[in-house]
Design an enzyme around this catalytic site. Structure first.
Site, PDB file in Angstrom:
ATOM      1  CE  LYS A  14      -2.117  -0.855   3.944  1.00 21.49           C
ATOM      2  NZ  LYS A  14      -1.405  -2.060   4.406  1.00 21.49           N
ATOM      3  NE  ARG A 169       3.106  -4.859  11.313  1.00 18.55           N
ATOM      4  CZ  ARG A 169       4.122  -4.667  10.469  1.00 18.55           C
ATOM      5  NH1 ARG A 169       5.286  -5.245  10.677  1.00 18.55           N
ATOM      6  NH2 ARG A 169       3.963  -3.899   9.429  1.00 18.55           N
TER       7      ARG A 169
HETATM    8  P1  AMP Z   1       1.733   0.422   9.351  1.00 21.33           P
HETATM    9  O1  AMP Z   1       2.900   1.294   9.016  1.00 21.33           O
HETATM   10  O2  AMP Z   1       0.459   0.856   8.690  1.00 21.33           O
HETATM   11  O3  AMP Z   1       2.021  -1.048   9.147  1.00 21.33           O
HETATM   12  O4  AMP Z   1       1.455   0.611  10.924  1.00 21.33           O
HETATM   13  C1  AMP Z   1       2.441   0.278  11.881  1.00 21.33           C
HETATM   14  C2  AMP Z   1       1.784   0.144  13.240  1.00 21.33           C
HETATM   15  O5  AMP Z   1       1.183   1.399  13.613  1.00 21.33           O
HETATM   16  C3  AMP Z   1       0.653  -0.869  13.322  1.00 21.33           C
HETATM   17  O6  AMP Z   1       1.125  -2.194  13.529  1.00 21.33           O
HETATM   18  C4  AMP Z   1      -0.137  -0.332  14.512  1.00 21.33           C
HETATM   19  O7  AMP Z   1       0.522  -0.624  15.731  1.00 21.33           O
HETATM   20  C5  AMP Z   1      -0.049   1.173  14.297  1.00 21.33           C
HETATM   21  N1  AMP Z   1      -1.147   1.692  13.452  1.00 21.33           N
HETATM   22  C6  AMP Z   1      -1.057   2.225  12.209  1.00 21.33           C
HETATM   23  N2  AMP Z   1      -2.262   2.616  11.761  1.00 21.33           N
HETATM   24  C7  AMP Z   1      -3.146   2.325  12.747  1.00 21.33           C
HETATM   25  C8  AMP Z   1      -4.558   2.470  12.896  1.00 21.33           C
HETATM   26  N3  AMP Z   1      -5.310   3.000  11.929  1.00 21.33           N
HETATM   27  N4  AMP Z   1      -5.111   2.047  14.061  1.00 21.33           N
HETATM   28  C9  AMP Z   1      -4.385   1.533  15.049  1.00 21.33           C
HETATM   29  N5  AMP Z   1      -3.058   1.333  14.971  1.00 21.33           N
HETATM   30  C10 AMP Z   1      -2.431   1.736  13.842  1.00 21.33           C
END
Ligand code: AMP
Length: 210
Positions: A14, A169
């Site tokens: 993404k 995750r």
């Molecule tokens: P990402 O970079 O999108 O993989 O996000 C990394 C981490 O940030 C995730 O594993 C969550 O711990 C937190 N995170 C990101 N977006 C969200 C969201 N919309 N709601 C809750 N936690 C989030």
């Protein structure tokens, strides 16, 4: 302003798709909830201090915490802009919060990648901490090993990109985030692309779908 939501598992590509499209078109703005949170953690803001433990475990941070950050970005985004919203919403409660902002949602595009190839993707993932460009050691290597093509910064590996946290995750993704596929299908907003075509074709397919 309108919003295109990027749906898909961690490692589905993404962020790579959104940052490529935003680099080509100034009317597209890439907003990554993970980047907002990592920025807050790095700065040591109160939200960052609260978020850090959840992120290290691969758990979701509290809805209100991330929702406030997203609302702030929406409020400051004006004009003829399409926001590519990457990583938010992550569950149905967040999707409802997003609806309550009144910001028009143009589509929700699922970047579909089977779990079986996610682990390999995440293991090779490298990120520029400065300009946020994403790389992969095999499928999308930088021109000079370990160095960002765009800004010359040394690339880093995300703390939560280790095999144990990746599994957690993925579990969270299937339990919390996958129901959003049906949620947006019911609203007639869902599009799906095959996210296993390589970075150029993935980005082109996304652009056509959104
Ligand atoms: P990402 O970079 O999108 O993989 O996000 C990394 C981490 O940030 C995730 O594993 C969550 O711990 C937190 N995170 C990101 N977006 C969200 C969201 N919309 N709601 C809750 N936690 C989030």
């Amino acid at each position: 302003m309108n919003i295109v939501i990027l749906l898909g598992a961690p490692g589905s590509g993404k962020g790579t798709i959104a940052s490529r499209l935003a680099a080509e078109d100034t009317n597209l703005k890439h907003v990554s909830s993970g980047d907002l949170l990592r920025g807050a953690v790095a700065k040591g803001t109160p939200a960052g201090v609260e978020a850090k433990g959840y992120m290290e475990k691969g758990a979701l941070v509290p809805d209100a915490l991330i929702a406030q950050m997203i609302k702030d970005v929406i409020a400051e985004t004006e004009g003829d802009v399409t926001m590519l919203l990457d990583g938010f919403p992550r569950n149905v409660a967040q999707a409802k919060i997003l609806e309550e902002t009144g910001a028009p949602i143009r589509s929700a595009v699922l970047v579909d990648v089977p779990d079986s190839i996610i682990a390999g993707r995440i293991a090779g993932r490298r990120t520029c901490p400065k300009c946020k460009a994403g790389y992969h050691v095999v499928s999308l290597p930088p021109k000079v090993e370990g160095i960002c093509d765009h800004c010359g910064t040394a690339l880093t590996i995300r703390k939560d990109d280790n095999p144990d946290t990746v599994n957690d995750r993925l579990v969270v993704y299937h339990r919390e985030t996958e129901p959003l596929i049906q949620f947006y299908k019911d609203k007639g907003l869902l599009k799906t692309i095959d996210g296993d075509q390589g970075p150029d074709k993935n980005a082109a397919a996304f652009k056509a779908a959104m």
